[in-house]
Design a protein around this motif. Sequence first.
Motif, PDB file in Angstrom:
ATOM      1  N   VAL A 192       0.856  -1.181   0.000  1.00 48.97           N
ATOM      2  CA  VAL A 192       0.000   0.000   0.000  1.00 48.97           C
ATOM      3  C   VAL A 192       0.894   1.234   0.000  1.00 48.97           C
ATOM      4  CG1 VAL A 192      -1.788   1.244   1.265  1.00 48.97           C
ATOM      5  CG2 VAL A 192      -1.737  -1.250   1.303  1.00 48.97           C
ATOM      6  N   PRO A 193       0.710   2.161  -0.907  1.00 43.00           N
ATOM      7  CA  PRO A 193       1.541   3.357  -0.970  1.00 43.00           C
ATOM      8  C   PRO A 193       1.511   4.109   0.370  1.00 43.00           C
ATOM      9  CG  PRO A 193       0.123   3.211  -2.893  1.00 43.00           C
ATOM     10  CD  PRO A 193      -0.330   2.158  -1.953  1.00 43.00           C
ATOM     11  N   TYR A 194       2.650   4.715   0.700  1.00 38.70           N
ATOM     12  CA  TYR A 194       2.777   5.490   1.938  1.00 38.70           C
ATOM     13  C   TYR A 194       1.716   6.584   2.015  1.00 38.70           C
ATOM     14  CZ  TYR A 194       4.971   8.380   5.539  1.00 38.70           C
ATOM     15  OH  TYR A 194       5.222   9.112   6.652  1.00 38.70           O
ATOM     16  N   PHE A 195       1.417   7.197   0.877  1.00 35.70           N
ATOM     17  CA  PHE A 195       0.428   8.269   0.811  1.00 35.70           C
ATOM     18  C   PHE A 195      -0.950   7.778   1.254  1.00 35.70           C
ATOM     19  CE2 PHE A 195      -2.637  10.858  -1.725  1.00 35.70           C
ATOM     20  CZ  PHE A 195      -2.401  12.077  -1.110  1.00 35.70           C
ATOM     21  N   ALA A 196      -1.237   6.515   0.912  1.00 32.05           N
ATOM     22  CA  ALA A 196      -2.536   5.949   1.285  1.00 32.05           C
ATOM     23  C   ALA A 196      -2.666   5.811   2.804  1.00 32.05           C
ATOM     24  CB  ALA A 196      -2.741   4.594   0.620  1.00 32.05           C
ATOM     25  N   TYR A 197      -1.538   5.509   3.463  1.00 38.81           N
ATOM     26  CA  TYR A 197      -1.580   5.429   4.922  1.00 38.81           C
ATOM     27  C   TYR A 197      -1.907   6.791   5.542  1.00 38.81           C
ATOM     28  CZ  TYR A 197       0.385   0.706   5.063  1.00 38.81           C
ATOM     29  OH  TYR A 197       0.583  -0.641   4.942  1.00 38.81           O
ATOM     30  N   ILE A 198      -1.339   7.838   4.970  1.00 34.33           N
ATOM     31  CA  ILE A 198      -1.598   9.185   5.477  1.00 34.33           C
ATOM     32  C   ILE A 198      -3.074   9.535   5.323  1.00 34.33           C
ATOM     33  CG2 ILE A 198      -1.114  11.637   5.153  1.00 34.33           C
ATOM     34  CD1 ILE A 198       1.687  10.849   4.240  1.00 34.33           C
ATOM     35  N   ILE A 199      -3.619   9.276   4.118  1.00 39.32           N
ATOM     36  CA  ILE A 199      -5.034   9.575   3.873  1.00 39.32           C
ATOM     37  C   ILE A 199      -5.925   8.724   4.776  1.00 39.32           C
ATOM     38  CG2 ILE A 199      -6.888   9.527   2.166  1.00 39.32           C
ATOM     39  CD1 ILE A 199      -4.800  11.760   1.829  1.00 39.32           C
ATOM     40  N   GLY A 200      -5.540   7.450   4.947  1.00 36.97           N
ATOM     41  CA  GLY A 200      -6.308   6.580   5.841  1.00 36.97           C
ATOM     42  C   GLY A 200      -6.297   7.082   7.275  1.00 36.97           C
ATOM     43  N   GLY A 201      -5.136   7.560   7.718  1.00 36.70           N
ATOM     44  CA  GLY A 201      -5.030   8.106   9.074  1.00 36.70           C
ATOM     45  C   GLY A 201      -5.889   9.342   9.254  1.00 36.70           C
ATOM     46  N   LEU A 202      -5.857  10.227   8.246  1.00 39.55           N
ATOM     47  CA  LEU A 202      -6.679  11.439   8.310  1.00 39.55           C
ATOM     48  C   LEU A 202      -8.165  11.093   8.288  1.00 39.55           C
ATOM     49  CD1 LEU A 202      -4.663  13.823   5.956  1.00 39.55           C
ATOM     50  CD2 LEU A 202      -4.790  13.892   8.454  1.00 39.55           C
ATOM     51  N   TRP A 203      -8.498  10.069   7.497  1.00 36.90           N
ATOM     52  CA  TRP A 203      -9.898   9.611   7.450  1.00 36.90           C
ATOM     53  C   TRP A 203     -10.365   9.193   8.848  1.00 36.90           C
ATOM     54  CZ3 TRP A 203     -13.217   8.798   3.075  1.00 36.90           C
ATOM     55  CH2 TRP A 203     -14.409   8.156   3.378  1.00 36.90           C
ATOM     56  N   ILE A 204      -9.531   8.414   9.541  1.00 38.65           N
ATOM     57  CA  ILE A 204      -9.886   7.948  10.890  1.00 38.65           C
ATOM     58  C   ILE A 204      -9.998   9.123  11.854  1.00 38.65           C
ATOM     59  CG2 ILE A 204      -9.073   6.605  12.867  1.00 38.65           C
ATOM     60  CD1 ILE A 204     -10.284   4.932  10.612  1.00 38.65           C
ATOM     61  N   VAL A 205      -9.121  10.108  11.695  1.00 42.39           N
ATOM     62  CA  VAL A 205      -9.201  11.306  12.549  1.00 42.39           C
ATOM     63  C   VAL A 205     -10.557  11.989  12.377  1.00 42.39           C
ATOM     64  CG1 VAL A 205      -8.307  13.649  12.894  1.00 42.39           C
ATOM     65  CG2 VAL A 205      -6.721  11.722  12.682  1.00 42.39           C
ATOM     66  N   THR A 206     -10.980  12.155  11.112  1.00 39.74           N
ATOM     67  CA  THR A 206     -12.287  12.793  10.883  1.00 39.74           C
ATOM     68  C   THR A 206     -13.415  11.933  11.440  1.00 39.74           C
ATOM     69  OG1 THR A 206     -12.671  11.812   8.688  1.00 39.74           O
ATOM     70  CG2 THR A 206     -11.405  13.863   8.772  1.00 39.74           C
ATOM     71  N   ALA A 207     -13.255  10.612  11.364  1.00 39.58           N
ATOM     72  CA  ALA A 207     -14.281   9.714  11.903  1.00 39.58           C
ATOM     73  C   ALA A 207     -14.403   9.871  13.415  1.00 39.58           C
ATOM     74  CB  ALA A 207     -13.953   8.264  11.547  1.00 39.58           C
ATOM     75  N   ILE A 208     -13.268   9.972  14.101  1.00 38.48           N
ATOM     76  CA  ILE A 208     -13.286  10.138  15.560  1.00 38.48           C
ATOM     77  C   ILE A 208     -14.001  11.440  15.924  1.00 38.48           C
ATOM     78  CG2 ILE A 208     -11.848  10.524  17.598  1.00 38.48           C
ATOM     79  CD1 ILE A 208      -9.756   8.659  16.277  1.00 38.48           C
ATOM     80  N   PHE A 209     -13.641  12.525  15.223  1.00 35.97           N
ATOM     81  CA  PHE A 209     -14.281  13.816  15.492  1.00 35.97           C
ATOM     82  C   PHE A 209     -15.788  13.748  15.267  1.00 35.97           C
ATOM     83  CE2 PHE A 209     -10.087  15.579  15.608  1.00 35.97           C
ATOM     84  CZ  PHE A 209     -10.187  16.792  16.254  1.00 35.97           C
ATOM     85  N   ASP A 210     -16.195  13.172  14.133  1.00 39.39           N
ATOM     86  CA  ASP A 210     -17.618  13.147  13.787  1.00 39.39           C
ATOM     87  C   ASP A 210     -18.428  12.268  14.733  1.00 39.39           C
ATOM     88  OD1 ASP A 210     -17.491  14.915  11.698  1.00 39.39           O
ATOM     89  OD2 ASP A 210     -17.267  13.386  10.153  1.00 39.39           O
ATOM     90  N   TYR A 211     -17.926  11.071  14.995  1.00 40.84           N
ATOM     91  CA  TYR A 211     -18.694  10.163  15.844  1.00 40.84           C
ATOM     92  C   TYR A 211     -18.740  10.657  17.287  1.00 40.84           C
ATOM     93  CZ  TYR A 211     -18.955   6.926  11.931  1.00 40.84           C
ATOM     94  OH  TYR A 211     -19.220   6.345  10.707  1.00 40.84           O
ATOM     95  N   ALA A 212     -17.683  11.314  17.739  1.00 41.81           N
ATOM     96  CA  ALA A 212     -17.724  11.926  19.069  1.00 41.81           C
ATOM     97  C   ALA A 212     -18.771  13.033  19.102  1.00 41.81           C
ATOM     98  CB  ALA A 212     -16.349  12.470  19.437  1.00 41.81           C
ATOM     99  N   TYR A 213     -18.824  13.809  18.025  1.00 38.79           N
ATOM    100  CA  TYR A 213     -19.786  14.925  17.933  1.00 38.79           C
ATOM    101  C   TYR A 213     -21.220  14.406  17.947  1.00 38.79           C
ATOM    102  CZ  TYR A 213     -21.837  19.296  16.185  1.00 38.79           C
ATOM    103  OH  TYR A 213     -22.585  20.444  16.032  1.00 38.79           O
ATOM    104  N   PHE A 214     -21.517  13.418  17.115  1.00 36.28           N
ATOM    105  CA  PHE A 214     -22.884  12.892  17.046  1.00 36.28           C
ATOM    106  C   PHE A 214     -23.265  12.161  18.336  1.00 36.28           C
ATOM    107  CE2 PHE A 214     -21.961  12.795  12.281  1.00 36.28           C
ATOM    108  CZ  PHE A 214     -22.633  13.979  12.059  1.00 36.28           C
ATOM    109  N   THR A 215     -22.292  11.464  18.939  1.00 31.15           N
ATOM    110  CA  THR A 215     -22.565  10.766  20.195  1.00 31.15           C
ATOM    111  C   THR A 215     -22.810  11.752  21.321  1.00 31.15           C
ATOM    112  OG1 THR A 215     -21.190   8.906  19.480  1.00 31.15           O
ATOM    113  CG2 THR A 215     -21.691   9.035  21.831  1.00 31.15           C
ATOM    114  N   TYR A 216     -22.139  12.903  21.262  1.00 27.51           N
ATOM    115  CA  TYR A 216     -22.376  13.972  22.243  1.00 27.51           C
ATOM    116  C   TYR A 216     -23.857  14.365  22.254  1.00 27.51           C
ATOM    117  CZ  TYR A 216     -22.856  18.867  23.697  1.00 27.51           C
ATOM    118  OH  TYR A 216     -23.299  20.038  24.256  1.00 27.51           O
ATOM    119  N   PHE A 217     -24.431  14.570  21.090  1.00 28.99           N
ATOM    120  CA  PHE A 217     -25.843  14.958  21.019  1.00 28.99           C
ATOM    121  C   PHE A 217     -26.757  13.825  21.479  1.00 28.99           C
ATOM    122  CE2 PHE A 217     -24.364  18.415  18.273  1.00 28.99           C
ATOM    123  CZ  PHE A 217     -25.109  19.464  18.788  1.00 28.99           C
TER     124      PHE A 217
END
Length: 531
Positions: free
Chosen positions: A3-28
């Motif tokens: 898997v290209p190194y760049f894909a790992y970076i994008i995957g990591g950023l994707w997970i970061v956005t997922a953590i933010f979003d799911y924490a936000y929705f779970t807060y409500f």
Amino acid sequence: MSVPYFAYIIGGLWIVTAIFDYAYFTYFAQLKEYRFDRFRDFLTTQAGKEELFGYRILWRALLVIVLYTLLHGTLSNMLLVSCIIGIDIIAKIYCIWRKSIRRPVPTPKALLIVGMLVGMEGMMLFFLPYINILLLVLVFRWFLTAGVVLILSIPSFLAKKMYIMIATKKIARYKKLRVIGITGSYGKSSTKEFLSQILETRYAIKKTPKNTNTEIGIAKHILKTDFAGVDVYVVEMGAYRMKEIKKICDIVHPQIGILTAIAPQHLSLFGSMENIAATKKELLTSLPKNGWAITNIDNAYCREIISNLSCHIRTFGSDEEYKPDILIRDIENIENGITYRVSDDTMDHIVRLNILGKHNVFNIVPAAIAAHRIGMSDEDIDMAIEKLTPGHGSITISPYGTATIINDSYNSNPEGFKAALDILNSFSSSRKRIVITRGMRELGDLSDELHEQIGGEISFVADELIITEKDVAASLAKGVVSKYNTHIQHIYDPHELLKYVQGLKHTDAVVLIENRLHIMIAKELDIALTA
């Protein structure tokens, strides 16, 4: 295949956005106690509509559709995802800068919801990396959160039933334990705190903590509490729908019940005042024949529901027309407290307290009645009342630089709001008097009428009204009487409100904070936050 190194970076950023979003929705979800009825009611408010039509739900979905339509086939899937995630990360950074990030209290349930959803997306990135599916997941994160909350409601329901069954059996073993239940549309917490302070001068007591007043909250408190040697258990009882008070009573079996008042609090959830009254009555109808129902006879709904009770009844009030057993008169604000006169067939005396708010008289008197029914003498009760201190959620006054803050941010209802305005009015008119409020919640069809009335009350007292929520802005402003020249400002942005508040620090202003504030302003004013 590597898997290209760049894909790992994008995957990591994707997970970061997922953590933010799911924490936000779970807060409500957590804020609304994982109840779909409360969340549905929230979506009818202006704040709810702004969430629904905001970036995380509507605009991000449109962004994904537009970018996918325009760029799919032109850019590689990796670059297309990179563009979308890049924009999403920028949006998250903006939220951090604006301090508008939300996260739930890290309870096991909240952590499980976020963990399940983030884990699911992580697995999909590695084992199902199809762009169409991934983008659908991104767009429907709010829906997935709701789905997991719904799925977990099944084991949650079973666990709740188990907790309740065990708690009911546990408390039933304490045959000598006397239970006092307290309910009402407002004043429950204050009455509980005052009653507990009075009783603990003579008895070993336990009480439900802070704003714990639901069936499961009370059951959990019972399970972790040692009732050995305890004489009295004081239980606050809340509800959002019919039969919920009855379920609490089936756990604790109260011998004494205090009904503070019946008002349109949570009317949007109950549907009608009749339903609210029927729900509050559940406490009184659960009392045994030798039990005591204590209520405010000034309140029309309270008068109606006590007419056919089988238990003993003790009433209090300030209107002689309704012949209360305990008559309250001459309530006045004094420096740092209140004074009032109370009488019945055998006594008549004046009470002076270092407690703020005239409305607290109607919380203290039923507490005294209940203490008397438990067995305390009038002398002991009077001595205990003289030493009362403000309880959890009571109005407090504190300095903010050279300004003065009247903190009534725990909750808001029409009677409490008026009492807080009385305190504001007790300050010299030479000082600038300001009300900052987001209004009162869950008043249903009566919201406009009640906010218009409160707007009128504010105009009699305040030089300036700061409205922080759009839902109530029109009705509050409409109620302000023009001849009193109350200046109205609409400040919906928390950063602007913070700047405004900070500008008051070195003035001679008196500021009433009515109902909860954004965390930034609460911290600035050193106001305790209550979830």
